[in-house]
Structures are given as structure tokens and as C-alpha cells.
Design a protein around this motif. Structure first.
Motif: not given
Length: 280
Positions: A83, A177, A183, A30, A24-28, A44, A179-180
Motif C-alpha cells: 500500500y 475520519k 470503511q 484514528d 490514517q488512510g489505511l487502518i481502522t 487492517l 476513508c480506509y
């Protein structure tokens, strides 16, 4: 039921109590809103907002499966591991060879529905391993018909923004959502409406030339062919330049073939109505 085996696709499995928060905090995509049984596109990104890896992602039990091109799986796994830091996530290559896709009203056992094709009004399911001998070319022809692009066929990695390949239209790009990676760039592009490159479906008056051939209007390039299937193809083009050409009645061509361009109807997008001075 039509089907095709895709030997060039491979899987990565992510498990562990932090797997959902990690993605959730890495890729585009949701991930928090991803339902069971649905495969959504995702990427990514680089910090500059361009696509570093593209893939599909779905839930499997308490973990997740990422489907990507075999050629980029190992590199993607290394990047995910980089990551990971101290997150309780296990990242492993799936043992299956290839992926089978089915389209039509029925789907194969153990399959997930492809959200991008669903947007295009085409029921399509994906399942690990070889479950059918259908030709891969049939799947790519279906992609062209639907207006769905993938890296290696329609664009080069690190050369396209998510908007360019319609991830914002296929549930593959979230603006709700947190940040990623990348973003800020894609959010700014969304809110300022500055996305000028988009995937289009190309129709030729004859068989289209090879992938990579420039599409030109009045001698000026507007994009280049990606996937080609007979007289149909996909291309990522500057929609402002195409809109300008259409407004002025300038013909479009790829090589010696006269072509027409259409944004996928399901996207709800359109070429600019008024002629604008295209950037050089």
C-alpha cells in the motif's frame, strides 16, 4: 506489580514524513487523535470489511510502532509495503524479541498504556523486549477477565468484523475520519445497527472444554469458545440467538458444561431483550 512476558509478540516501526497520513488512510484506528504514551488496538481490513491483521499501534518520536503476533508480522509488513506506493514511509521490523506487559497502578519504564484494558478498568502497560519473567498465561487469564480478544486465540483472521471483537468499543475503530480499507462496510454496519456477533465472557459451572468447542442453546450453535482459563473463557457469539435463548429460558452449554454468557460490562452492550426468530 504483576507482569508477563509475551514472546509471541513482535514490533514493526514506521517512520518518515508521510507515516501518519499513510496509517490514517489505511487502518481502522484514528491515528490523528492518538496521544503520546497510549497504545490503541487497530486492524487492517479486507475490502469486505473483515479483519486481515489485528494489532496495537502507538507513537514513538516522530514515527509509530505496531505490535502484532510474530506469526503475522512478515505478512503484515508485505501488505503495508504494497500500500505504500510513493509515500515517504520506511517500514522495518523491530529488533526487540517479545513484549512485556505490566498491570496494576505502576508501569514499567519506557512503556505505553493499553487503551483497550483501560476501557475495562484495568491499568496495563506494554514495553518492548523482555523486562520480566512473568508467565504469558497470566496475561491471557487477565484478557479473559477483561473481555479482550485477539486473533489466533479467539478468532481467525479474515473471519471476523471489527464489531465482532469490540473494536468499536475500544478506540480501535473510527467512524469520524476519512476513508480506509473496508470503511464503507463497517460504517454501514454501525449506522444500521446490524452487528450481531460480539465477544462475551463465558463462565462455566465446571472447567471449560477446549478452545473451539461449540456453545449451544437447545441444540443449536450460537458461537464457539476462544481463549479458555479454567472455568472462564471468551467466545464470539450471535447475540440475537443468545438473547432468544435467554428470553425462552433455554440453557446454554459448551460440551457437557453448563455456561452463562455476559457481554463485558464496560462495553455498555446488552443482549436483545425481546425473543426474536434466530436466523438459520
Amino acid at each position: 506489580m504483576p507482569a508477563a512476558f509475551l514472546p509471541s509478540r513482535s514490533l514493526i516501526r514506521l517512520t518518515g514524513k508521510d507515516a501518519q497520513d499513510f496509517l490514517q488512510g489505511l487502518i481502522t484506528t484514528d491515528i490523528d487523535s492518538l496521544p503520546e504514551g497510549e497504545a490503541r488496538p487497530g486492524a487492517l481490513l479486507t475490502p469486505q470489511g473483515k479483519i486481515l491483521f489485528d494489532f496495537l499501534v502507538w507513537r514513538e518520536g516522530d514515527g509509530f510502532v505496531i505490535e502484532t503476533e510474530t506469526a503475522q508480522r512478515e505478512t503484515l509488513m508485505r501488505r503495508l509495503t504494497m500500500y505504500k506506493l510513493r509515500a515517504a514511509v520506511d517500514i522495518a521490523a523491530g529488533p526487540e524479541d517479545g513484549v512485556t506487559v505490566f498491570w496494576g497502578d505502576d508501569s514499567g519504564q519506557g512503556s505505553v498504556k493499553d487503551a483497550a484494558f483501560a476501557k475495562a478498568g484495568i491499568p496495563l502497560a506494554r514495553a518492548p523486549s523482555k523486562l520480566d519473567d512473568g508467565p504469558e498465561e497470566a496475561y491471557h487469564a487477565l484478557r479473559v477477565e477483561a473481555g479482550i480478544s485477539i486473533s489466533g486465540h479467539d478468532y481467525a483472521l479474515q473471519d471476523a468484523f471489527p464489531h465482532d471483537v469490540l473494536l468499536d468499543q475500544t478506540s480501535g475503530l473510527s467512524f469520524r475520519k476519512g476513508c480506509y480499507v473496508g470503511q464503507e462496510v463497517v460504517s454501514r454496519m454501525q449506522h444500521r445497527g446490524t452487528a450481531r456477533r460480539r465477544v462475551v465472557i463465558v463462565s462455566g459451572e465446571a472447567a471449560l472444554p477446549a478452545s473451539g468447542t461449540e456453545i449451544v442453546a437447545g441444540g443449536k450453535p450460537v458461537g464457539a469458545l476462544g481463549s479458555v482459563a479454567g472455568n472462564k473463557g471468551l467466545a464470539i457469539v450471535r447475540i440475537d440467538r443468545v438473547g432468544d435463548a435467554l428470553a425462552r429460558g433455554v440453557p446454554l452449554s459448551a460440551g457437557d458444561v453448563i455456561v452463562s454468557l455476559a457481554l463485558p460490562a464496560w462495553s455498555g452492550l446488552s443482549f436483545p431483550v425481546e425473543a426474536e426468530e434466530a436466523e438459520t
